[in-house]
Write a protein that holds these residues in place. Structure first.
Motif, short mmCIF file in Angstrom:
data_model
loop_
_atom_site.label_atom_id
_atom_site.label_comp_id
_atom_site.label_asym_id
_atom_site.label_seq_id
_atom_site.Cartn_x
_atom_site.Cartn_y
_atom_site.Cartn_z
N ARG A 130 0.83 -1.20 0.00
CA ARG A 130 0.00 0.00 0.00
C ARG A 130 0.87 1.26 0.00
NH1 ARG A 130 -4.30 -1.52 4.79
NH2 ARG A 130 -4.24 -3.78 4.47
N PHE A 131 1.98 1.20 0.74
CA PHE A 131 2.90 2.34 0.77
C PHE A 131 3.49 2.57 -0.62
CE2 PHE A 131 7.18 4.09 1.15
CZ PHE A 131 6.94 5.23 1.90
N LEU A 132 3.94 1.50 -1.28
CA LEU A 132 4.50 1.62 -2.62
C LEU A 132 3.47 2.17 -3.60
CD1 LEU A 132 6.48 -1.75 -2.79
CD2 LEU A 132 7.44 0.54 -2.51
N PHE A 133 2.23 1.68 -3.47
CA PHE A 133 1.16 2.15 -4.34
C PHE A 133 0.92 3.65 -4.14
CE2 PHE A 133 -3.33 3.37 -4.56
CZ PHE A 133 -3.59 3.15 -5.90
N MET B 243 -1.42 -0.94 -8.43
CA MET B 243 -1.75 -1.78 -7.29
C MET B 243 -1.18 -3.18 -7.48
SD MET B 243 -3.67 -1.30 -4.43
CE MET B 243 -2.18 -1.86 -3.59
N LEU B 244 -1.36 -3.74 -8.67
CA LEU B 244 -0.85 -5.08 -8.96
C LEU B 244 0.68 -5.12 -8.86
CD1 LEU B 244 -3.14 -6.10 -11.96
CD2 LEU B 244 -3.20 -7.03 -9.63
N ASP B 245 1.33 -4.10 -9.39
CA ASP B 245 2.80 -4.07 -9.35
C ASP B 245 3.29 -4.02 -7.90
OD1 ASP B 245 5.42 -3.83 -10.71
OD2 ASP B 245 5.43 -1.86 -9.75
N SER B 246 2.60 -3.26 -7.07
CA SER B 246 2.98 -3.17 -5.65
C SER B 246 2.81 -4.52 -4.96
CB SER B 246 2.13 -2.12 -4.94
OG SER B 246 2.31 -0.85 -5.52
N ASP C 79 -0.37 -16.54 -6.12
CA ASP C 79 -0.60 -16.74 -7.54
C ASP C 79 -0.81 -15.37 -8.18
OD1 ASP C 79 -1.46 -17.32 -10.08
OD2 ASP C 79 -3.14 -18.58 -9.46
N GLU C 80 0.12 -14.99 -9.06
CA GLU C 80 0.08 -13.66 -9.65
C GLU C 80 -1.19 -13.43 -10.47
OE1 GLU C 80 2.78 -11.16 -12.80
OE2 GLU C 80 3.84 -12.31 -11.26
N ALA C 81 -1.83 -14.49 -10.93
CA ALA C 81 -3.03 -14.35 -11.76
C ALA C 81 -4.26 -13.99 -10.93
CB ALA C 81 -3.28 -15.64 -12.54
N THR C 82 -4.15 -14.09 -9.61
CA THR C 82 -5.33 -13.83 -8.77
C THR C 82 -5.01 -12.82 -7.67
OG1 THR C 82 -4.79 -15.69 -7.31
CG2 THR C 82 -6.27 -16.14 -9.16
#
Length: 601
Positions: free
Chosen positions: A462-465, A487-490, A500-503
């Motif tokens: 959340r901080f990175l986002f 958000m996904l990258d963070s 699982d990166e897909a979810t």
């Protein structure tokens, strides 16, 4: 008999009979009138930035002490009224009378905010150290006065500050209310047990705790779809709030919104960097926990909707009344004072525990008046529900310890706001773990690790986002797709191969109300500070219990009267050292080791 069907609502009638009562009308009128009178007093005494510091003679000192006393009295009244109205808004966002009353009261809040800025500017014009020497009231308020003096260096002109506070009502505050109203009124259709019906978003998100993986998945997908349908106004709210914060921070000569946040939270960049460095070093351990949980659930890799899944069936169902009794009893293992406080909170109906439509999600505690608080929860009959109650009661205990302080002395930073809540939550967790069989321990231990993972790993994301949003918002608005990708990258950077990166959850920026505040940017990292600082204090309590007890309540009462570093030093803690944060995270690592051991067994 289950008590979940009759979960308590808080009792607000001890303040006023209702929002439509003559007593409330009189109380609101009185407070608005007192704010106006305070404004007249400020005008008469020319409270504000002055080019020439006044002479600190006896007459000035007497006027200063009388003004501070009057200012504190108004702040006390406003706190009670603000929490009172907020309790109605937060439990039913569709209550038109409550919304109208809040809007009416906000006029006074704007004026009081402007007076607060004038007071800060005035203090910045004084010889504060000489005043502290000359006045007993100034000595009692030494830390808030020194803080105000520093903050005064970051104020705009009086005209600009007044304009900013007036526009905030239809700017950042309005966008924040829009987010709260949309989220509390979101209705999500879902089939459960062969029946399709509409559920409030809080109930949908609570399904993440279900044993049924298919239900968790479908609830997650329905939740994402609901956020997608409402993403445009929420993105507009987030873009507008972050732009407002960027503009105001720049106008106040803060290098970044983060610099302003660090000042507000009574820590420096060295402390923040040390904490995040220790957090990043712990990510492999948290991923180890996530992989172990995946094995227990019988899946190759955890999906986002598995994060809150139970790894073992809790044989014990913690109904509300039983949870309350357990908390009161275990708080007594620390002190009778803490136990008596919790018993009073349950007995006098300070807690609103029932999840329902129109009620905001999550949990919080707000100081209502003197030593009395109100706690909002969305209770579920499980260990996690009890743990949340213990956590929020810790906030209330903190409020109780500050009851003898003035409002100016009670204005403590978010970094220290979690001190008592983490401590109380840890008392209950350790007690529960010691009283159940090994087969049950894994469920309770996992609930604790799940929370720690949220506070260390997810809050880092959340901080990175938020950091990314602030930086990009300086150029232009961000689209829904851009917010989602940020958000996904963070989440990828923090959870790594533990999920699982897909979810993952692209709409967490829409879920968390913490992003939607102009007054508290970077709302999230103080929770990590609070968790790790609280664990560090608990470790010292275990080593020297009696010596610790002699100082702890005084520490809580003083959180608005010294910096975080100064208060930590009382217990021999150096918060600028990565070693301290690593030592607190070592406590969580030990739990992860035990979790792995129990999983293998």
């Amino acid at each position: 008999m289950s008590t979940t069907a009759r979960l308590p609502h808080w009792d607000m009638s001890v303040v006023f009979p209702g929002l439509d009562s003559p007593e409330f009308e009189q109380g609101l009128s009185q407070i608005l009138g007192d704010i106006k009178e305070l404004s007249v007093l400020f005008d008469k005494d020319q409270i504000g930035a002055t080019p020439t510091p006044p002479t600190l003679d006896n007459e000035f000192v007497q006027n200063f002490e009388w003004l501070v006393d009057r200012y504190n009295a108004v702040l006390n009244q406003v706190r009670t009224m603000s929490v009172y109205i907020g309790c109605f808004v937060n439990t039913n966002s569709q209550d038109n009378l409550a919304q109208a009353r809040y809007s009416e009261f906000q006029r006074g809040l704007i004026q009081l905010s402007q007076l607060g800025i004038r007071f800060t500017a005035w203090v910045g014009s004084l010889d504060v150290e000489a005043l502290i020497t000359a006045s007993s009231v100034a000595r009692e308020h030494a830390y808030p006065l020194r803080t105000a003096r520093e903050q005064a260096q970051h104020l705009m002109s009086p005209t600009e500050e007044n304009l900013a506070s007036e526009l905030n009502a239809s700017g950042g505050s309005a966008w924040s209310r829009l987010h709260g109203n949309i989220c509390s009124q979101l209705s999500v259709a879902l089939e459960v047990d062969g029946e399709t019906r509409d559920y409030p978003m809080s109930a949908i998100r609570n399904m993440a705790y279900s044993e049924d993986r298919d239900l968790r998945r479908r609830a997650y997908e329905a939740e994402l779809d609901a956020w997608k349908r409402n993403a445009v106004p929420l993105a507009a709210a987030l873009n507008s709030i972050k732009n407002e914060v960027n503009v105001i921070s720049r106008r106040r000569n803060w290098e970044t919104p983060l610099a302003a946040s660090l000042f507000d939270n009574s820590i420096d960049r060295e402390t923040l960097n040390a904490m995040f460095a220790a957090a990043h070093a712990s990510f492999p351990d948290f991923r180890r926990y996530l992989r172990t949980k995946a094995q227990l659930l019988g899946v190759e890799k955890l999906a986002w909707y598995d994060l809150s899944a139970p790894v073992a069936k809790e044989s014990k169902v913690w109904e509300f009344d039983e949870a309350a009794s357990f908390i009161v009893e275990q708080f007594g293992s620390y002190s009778q004072r803490l136990s008596d406080y919790a018993a009073r909170a349950f007995r006098e109906n300070w807690i609103d525990a029932e999840p329902r439509s129109g009620k905001r999600d999550g949990a919080y505690c707000a100081g209502l008046r003197a030593d009395e608080s109100r706690i909002l929860a969305n209770f579920k009959p499980a260990f996690g529900g009890m743990s949340t109650l213990a956590h929020e009661l810790g906030h209330g205990y903190h409020n109780m310890n500050m009851a003898g302080r003035t409002p100016l002395q009670r204005m403590h930073p978010m970094t220290l706001a979690e001190t008592a809540s983490i401590f109380c939550e840890t008392i209950v967790r350790h007690a529960a773990l010691s009283q159940v069989e090994a087969s049950e321990q894994i469920a309770l231990l996992e609930a604790s690790l799940q929370s720690s993972c949220q506070v260390v790993v997810d809050i880092t994301s959340r901080f990175l986002f938020e950091q990314g949003v602030f930086e990009k918002r300086q150029q232009r608005e961000l689209s829904v797709d851009e917010l989602n990708e940020l958000m996904l990258d963070s989440q990828r950077q923090t959870y790594g191969d533990g999920l699982d990166e897909a979810t993952l959850h692209p709409y967490m920026w829409a879920v968390k109300g913490h992003y939607y505040s102009t007054g508290r940017s970077y709302y999230n990292y103080p929770y990590m500070f609070g968790l790790l600082f609280g664990l560090g204090l608990y470790a010292r309590y275990q080593r020297q219990p009696e010596e610790f007890k002699q100082s702890y309540d005084d520490l809580l009462s003083s959180t608005g009267m010294a910096s975080a570093a100064e208060l930590a030093q009382r217990f021999g803690i150096n918060i600028r050292s990565e070693d301290f944060w690593r030592s607190s995270l070592d406590i969580i690592r030990q739990d992860i080791d035990l979790f792995e051991h129990l999983a293998r067994s």
